[in-house]
Structure formats: C-alpha cells, structure tokens
Design an enzyme around this catalytic site. Structure first.
Site, PDB file in Angstrom:
ATOM      1  NE  ARG A 144       2.165  -4.936  11.534  1.00  0.00           N
ATOM      2  CZ  ARG A 144       3.170  -4.648  10.701  1.00  0.00           C
ATOM      3  NH1 ARG A 144       4.360  -5.178  10.890  1.00  0.00           N
ATOM      4  NH2 ARG A 144       2.984  -3.836   9.691  1.00  0.00           N
ATOM      5  CE  LYS A 171      -2.140  -0.942   3.891  1.00  0.00           C
ATOM      6  NZ  LYS A 171      -1.481  -2.196   4.273  1.00  0.00           N
ATOM      7  NE  ARG A 178       7.387  -3.025   5.802  1.00  0.00           N
ATOM      8  CZ  ARG A 178       6.099  -2.697   5.655  1.00  0.00           C
ATOM      9  NH1 ARG A 178       5.573  -2.532   4.458  1.00  0.00           N
ATOM     10  NH2 ARG A 178       5.319  -2.594   6.700  1.00  0.00           N
ATOM     11  NE  ARG A 221       6.677  -0.886  10.923  1.00  0.00           N
ATOM     12  CZ  ARG A 221       5.551  -0.822  10.218  1.00  0.00           C
ATOM     13  NH1 ARG A 221       5.551  -0.309   8.988  1.00  0.00           N
ATOM     14  NH2 ARG A 221       4.416  -1.262  10.714  1.00  0.00           N
ATOM     15  NE  ARG A 266      -4.071  -1.568  10.213  1.00  0.00           N
ATOM     16  CZ  ARG A 266      -2.953  -1.010   9.740  1.00  0.00           C
ATOM     17  NH1 ARG A 266      -2.940   0.178   9.232  1.00  0.00           N
ATOM     18  NH2 ARG A 266      -1.831  -1.703   9.763  1.00  0.00           N
TER      19      ARG A 266
HETATM   20  P1  AMP Z   1       1.091   0.164   9.432  1.00  0.00           P
HETATM   21  O1  AMP Z   1       2.342   0.959   9.227  1.00  0.00           O
HETATM   22  O2  AMP Z   1      -0.061   0.655   8.605  1.00  0.00           O
HETATM   23  O3  AMP Z   1       1.314  -1.322   9.293  1.00  0.00           O
HETATM   24  O4  AMP Z   1       0.638   0.432  10.946  1.00  0.00           O
HETATM   25  C1  AMP Z   1       1.466   0.064  12.042  1.00  0.00           C
HETATM   26  C2  AMP Z   1       0.639  -0.063  13.300  1.00  0.00           C
HETATM   27  O5  AMP Z   1       0.012   1.203  13.591  1.00  0.00           O
HETATM   28  C3  AMP Z   1      -0.493  -1.053  13.237  1.00  0.00           C
HETATM   29  O6  AMP Z   1      -0.084  -2.373  13.508  1.00  0.00           O
HETATM   30  C4  AMP Z   1      -1.438  -0.501  14.307  1.00  0.00           C
HETATM   31  O7  AMP Z   1      -0.962  -0.791  15.615  1.00  0.00           O
HETATM   32  C5  AMP Z   1      -1.305   0.997  14.119  1.00  0.00           C
HETATM   33  N1  AMP Z   1      -2.276   1.535  13.120  1.00  0.00           N
HETATM   34  C6  AMP Z   1      -2.000   2.116  11.917  1.00  0.00           C
HETATM   35  N2  AMP Z   1      -3.131   2.496  11.301  1.00  0.00           N
HETATM   36  C7  AMP Z   1      -4.160   2.144  12.129  1.00  0.00           C
HETATM   37  C8  AMP Z   1      -5.581   2.258  12.046  1.00  0.00           C
HETATM   38  N3  AMP Z   1      -6.193   2.812  10.977  1.00  0.00           N
HETATM   39  N4  AMP Z   1      -6.307   1.779  13.079  1.00  0.00           N
HETATM   40  C9  AMP Z   1      -5.726   1.236  14.172  1.00  0.00           C
HETATM   41  N5  AMP Z   1      -4.397   1.086  14.312  1.00  0.00           N
HETATM   42  C10 AMP Z   1      -3.608   1.537  13.297  1.00  0.00           C
END
Ligand code: AMP
Length: 215
Positions: A173, A13, A127, A162, A88
């Site tokens: 996740r 994404k 990654r 990360r 999400r």
């Molecule tokens: P990402 O970089 O999109 O994989 O997000 C990393 C982490 O941030 C996720 O595993 C969640 O803990 C939190 N996070 C990001 N976006 C959201 C969202 N829209 N709703 C809830 N938690 C989020």
C-alpha cells in the site's frame, strides 16, 4: 469547510477528519470506509472491490467516481466535507475537478499530512479497527487500545486487524501510495490550494489547519 486530506495510509487522515467534523459539522467522506462497508454487506460494489483491497491495490477509478458522484450530492455535504483517502490518482483528481465544477462547489484547501515512512509503518502494523461498518473506530494496540481488549469503546463490536494491514500488504500500500498518489501533491501545488503539514500528532495537524483557515 471543504477540504481534501492527502497523505499516506496511516498518516492520520481519518483521525484528523473525525476531529474536524466536530468543529463545524462538516462530514468525513472516507472512500476506504465506504468500500469496507460494501465488502461486509456483500453488495455488487463490495464484490468488485474486495480483491483489490485485500492485495493493497487501488480500486479502479470508475468505481470510485461512481461512489463520489452520489456521495457529494447528499444533503449532509452542504455544511462541508473532508475527503479522506480520495482522490488517490491523477485521473480521480481530474474527475473530481470536473464534478465540483458541475456542482458549483469550491474547495477551501488541500492538506498534505506528511509523516515519516517508519512512523507510518509502525502505526499501521499496530492499528486495529472496529469491524462494525457503521462505526469503524480506530485504535492502536500500543498508543490507544480499547478500554476492554478487542472490544470497541463506542459500539461494543469486535476490534480487529484489517486484512490489508499485514506487513506485506502495508508495504504494498505504501509503494502504491508513492507511485500513484504522491504525484497529487504536485497537482494541487499548482492550484495554490495545497498546504503541507509535517507532524505526527493529530492535535497539532488540526491546530495548523484551523490556523490556516482562520477558524
Ligand atoms: P483506506 O482505508 O483509505 O486506506 O483504503 C483502503 C483500501 O480501499 C485501499 O487500499 C484501496 O484498495 C481502496 N481505496 C480507498 N479509497 C480509494 C480510492 N480513492 N481509489 C482507489 N482505491 C481506494
């Protein structure tokens, strides 16, 4: 363009969003990037979000909606936006519908990037991300390493793994995605806005999006 990018963590994404910003100046809005920036800066939001993020759990919907309500009203969103990692959950999607209606904004399309789980798992384990919160460029130790090991090509900051990209957190996740986020595919299918694009190449996904939008 005004798009939602749906897809599991590691589906591409962020990469696709960055490529799309170059087409018409639409901005990428990544809730994950915003939250990581807040954690690093030690803000109240960061302190509230950190534990959830490290475990690979979702941050509560009210915190996320607080971020998005402000972000979508910033002037750079006028040209368009690419929502990356948001919504999400079904409650987030419902709250987004209400917010967009209030702001008089219509979405062009919801893109579901569909990539097999084994490809995703491998991608996330390899990654690496630039730790500078204003950059957060993405690399891959196998397919796209930085020119100088461990150093970001774009800003010179350290490139790191990360905290939520250990095998255990990645598995969690992906399970969270299947349970909480995958139902959004059905939600947006009903609106007629959903397009599912199956593919592991971000170039091909971007081409398919351009074709759908006629740009
Ligand atoms: P990402 O970089 O999109 O994989 O997000 C990393 C982490 O941030 C996720 O595993 C969640 O803990 C939190 N996070 C990001 N976006 C959201 C969202 N829209 N709703 C809830 N938690 C989020």
């Amino acid at each position: 363009m005004k798009l939602i990018l749906l897809g599991a963590p590691g589906a591409g994404k962020g990469t696709v969003a960055k490529m799309l910003t170059k087409i018409d100046g639409s901005v990428q809005i990544s809730t994950g990037d915003i939250l990581r920036g807040a954690v690093q800066a030690g803000t109240e939001l960061g302190k509230k979000a950190q534990g959830y993020m490290e475990r690979g759990d979702l941050v509560p919907d009210d915190l996320i909606m607080g971020i998005m309500e402000k972000r979508l009203q910033e002037p750079d969103c006028e040209k368009g936006f690419l929502l990356d990692g948001f919504p999400r959950t079904i409650p987030q999607a419902e709250a987004l519908d209400a917010l967009l209606a209030k702001l008089g904004i219509k979405l062009d399309m919801v893109v579901n990037i569909d990539v097999p789980r084994d490809v995703i798992f491998d991608r996330l384990c390899t990654r690496r991300t630039c730790e500078n919160p204003d950059c957060q460029a993405i690399y891959n130790v196998k397919s796209m390493p930085p020119k100088k090991e461990g150093i970001c090509d774009k800003c010179g900051s350290p490139v790191v793994q990360r905290a939520d990209e250990t095998e255990e957190a990645i598995g969690h996740r992906l399970d969270t995605y299947n349970e909480k986020t995958a139902p959004l595919v059905g939600y947006y299918e009903k609106t007629g806005l959903l397009r599912t694009i199956t593919g592991t190449s971000s170039d091909a996904v971007v081409e398919a999006i351009r074709k759908e939008l006629g740009i």
